[in-house]
Design a protein around this motif. Sequence first.
Motif, mmCIF file in Angstrom:
data_model
loop_
_atom_site.group_PDB
_atom_site.id
_atom_site.type_symbol
_atom_site.label_atom_id
_atom_site.label_comp_id
_atom_site.label_asym_id
_atom_site.label_seq_id
_atom_site.Cartn_x
_atom_site.Cartn_y
_atom_site.Cartn_z
ATOM 1 N N ILE A 1 65.238 -6.779 51.476
ATOM 2 C CA ILE A 1 64.520 -7.236 50.287
ATOM 3 C C ILE A 1 65.040 -6.513 49.051
ATOM 4 O O ILE A 1 65.232 -7.113 47.991
ATOM 5 C CB ILE A 1 63.003 -7.009 50.453
ATOM 6 C CG1 ILE A 1 62.464 -7.822 51.636
ATOM 7 C CG2 ILE A 1 62.260 -7.396 49.179
ATOM 8 C CD1 ILE A 1 61.009 -7.526 51.965
ATOM 9 N N ALA B 1 54.881 -15.301 49.442
ATOM 10 C CA ALA B 1 55.760 -14.139 49.588
ATOM 11 C C ALA B 1 57.128 -14.554 50.096
ATOM 12 O O ALA B 1 58.165 -14.029 49.647
ATOM 13 C CB ALA B 1 55.130 -13.123 50.540
ATOM 14 N N ALA C 1 59.188 -15.882 47.201
ATOM 15 C CA ALA C 1 59.216 -15.059 45.983
ATOM 16 C C ALA C 1 60.634 -14.910 45.434
ATOM 17 O O ALA C 1 61.536 -14.475 46.147
ATOM 18 C CB ALA C 1 58.631 -13.683 46.274
ATOM 19 N N LEU D 1 56.866 -11.010 44.491
ATOM 20 C CA LEU D 1 56.567 -10.534 45.842
ATOM 21 C C LEU D 1 55.375 -9.588 45.826
ATOM 22 O O LEU D 1 54.476 -9.675 46.677
ATOM 23 C CB LEU D 1 57.789 -9.837 46.429
ATOM 24 C CG LEU D 1 57.623 -9.234 47.827
ATOM 25 C CD1 LEU D 1 57.230 -10.303 48.843
ATOM 26 C CD2 LEU D 1 58.905 -8.526 48.269
ATOM 27 N N ARG E 1 62.850 -13.605 54.352
ATOM 28 C CA ARG E 1 61.792 -14.536 53.939
ATOM 29 C C ARG E 1 61.060 -15.125 55.154
ATOM 30 O O ARG E 1 59.860 -15.407 55.102
ATOM 31 C CB ARG E 1 62.377 -15.639 53.071
ATOM 32 C CG ARG E 1 62.982 -15.095 51.776
ATOM 33 C CD ARG E 1 63.568 -16.196 50.889
ATOM 34 N NE ARG E 1 64.194 -15.640 49.700
ATOM 35 C CZ ARG E 1 63.546 -15.270 48.599
ATOM 36 N NH1 ARG E 1 62.240 -15.426 48.533
ATOM 37 N NH2 ARG E 1 64.190 -14.758 47.572
#
Length: 533
Positions: free
Chosen positions: A35, A91, A94, A100, A163
């Motif tokens: 991320i 989320a 995002a 997020l 994701r």
Amino acid sequence: MTSPRTRWIGLVVISVAVALIIVDSTIVNVAIPSIVDELALTSTQVQWVQESYTLVFAALLLVFGTLADRFGRRRMLLIGITIFALSSVVAALAPTGEALIASRVVQGVGGAMILPTTLSIINSTFRGRDRGIAFAVWGSTIGGMAAVGPLLGGWLTTDFSWRWAFGINVPLGVLVVIGALLFVLESRAEHPVKVDLVGAALSVVASASLVFGLIEGRSYGWWVARPDLAFGDWAWPFAISPIPIAFAVSAAGIAGFIAWGLHRQRIGRSTMLDFSLFRIPSFRNGNIAALLVSLGEFGIILSLPLWLQNVLGYDALQTGWVIVALAAGSFVASGAAGSTSGRIAPVWVVRAGIGSEIIGLLLIAWVISVDTPWWQIVIGLFVYGFGVGLATAQLTGVILVDVPVSRSGQASGTQSTSRQVGSALGIAVLGTVLFSSLGTEMDSRLGDLPDAEREQVVSLVVDSAGSAIPALDAQSPEAADAAREAFSDATRWSALAAAGFLAVGLLATLSLGSGRAARDDEPDTLESADRPA
């Protein structure tokens, strides 16, 4: 009245509902480095990805525990699962770190609906020895799903995308909804109370400002404001940093929350926190111990995935295989704790668990280096996880053992809040220890570099939460090696700090006495105060 078979199937359903929260947390831990790379998160944002969820979760537990008693526990569970699943979709889509973090806030709302409701359902459904077994099954299911989380998250992140680590919550949520509708009986308090909105607001202000100060202190300045401090286009006009102001607001919020609650209690109105519950020694002392233990219990999981991937070079799936040792230890211990129900006082099981956690963390701190073999970390994590399983399976029962079932919703919310506040503080404090130590260690190791160049390299590594270390190899192998050593030392300090918090929590359990194994004299029926709908 539910049949015994339906009641135990319902227990599995609500355990999986809580496991949904655990899976999400473990998946996020493993996926964080990916991320960071894709959304270019800063180290502060890394903390907020975890903290925004935990903070909202902790702040709203008492509210939803009370609302569940008032409007129906199964209904609150279903609403919470729906919110959690829908926010997981947001989320997963995002586009930025800010988006997020915002979705994690909403996930926290859903999680706060789920956890106290499941505990309240168990407390109002099971009696005597069955209650101890039910809590152990609840903990064992969590342990089993926690074992799935790191592997599932590692596989999804490595072979697909981080994701999908959030998207997996949707089918799990659907299964829980179906199971709850079929096997969980609706129940609510006979005489529900109104929600204290002022108390709720004060608790949110107190906790949010405290965690804000702990996380942002190293960015804004702990006392004197950084010269370039600004919020968007608005420059901070004062010499003093916002951080001491945040701490002052938190202190005022805590004082106001207590004063307001005691005032409402004196005039016979409902309160966010039933202060009379704290006259019960097991409840009072258990909550203190739970908060202190939670300060250190999961903080290491913030730093280990970052260290494994950015220093040792593991991918997300390999990291998941290492982290699963914690969940395996927890699963084994939760099952073992269930077999001791009625034979060993739960408080002794809790103490043994906390002691095992401390030993596990010390083992991890001892072996951490830039070339640590995976099996050494696995041993420490298994011992640590074994302790988590022992403590988690029994501490809840110790806290609630003497609480009347008619007040189980608020009591469950209170003990869950104690633990989540502790977890929120642990993430904030141990995250700050990690990144502050990283900056200090790197600065000392790069002392031969010119000041401007050294500050640039240190900021690059710290702000990227270590994800810039592999890229440094091509530019400056010496700086990359220094960064790996510094991150290893910082991870060690984080583990030692967590062990210190747990040691204080262990001392706190000495005030719990021997405790009772279960309330065996209670009939195996729902009390009139918790009637089925």
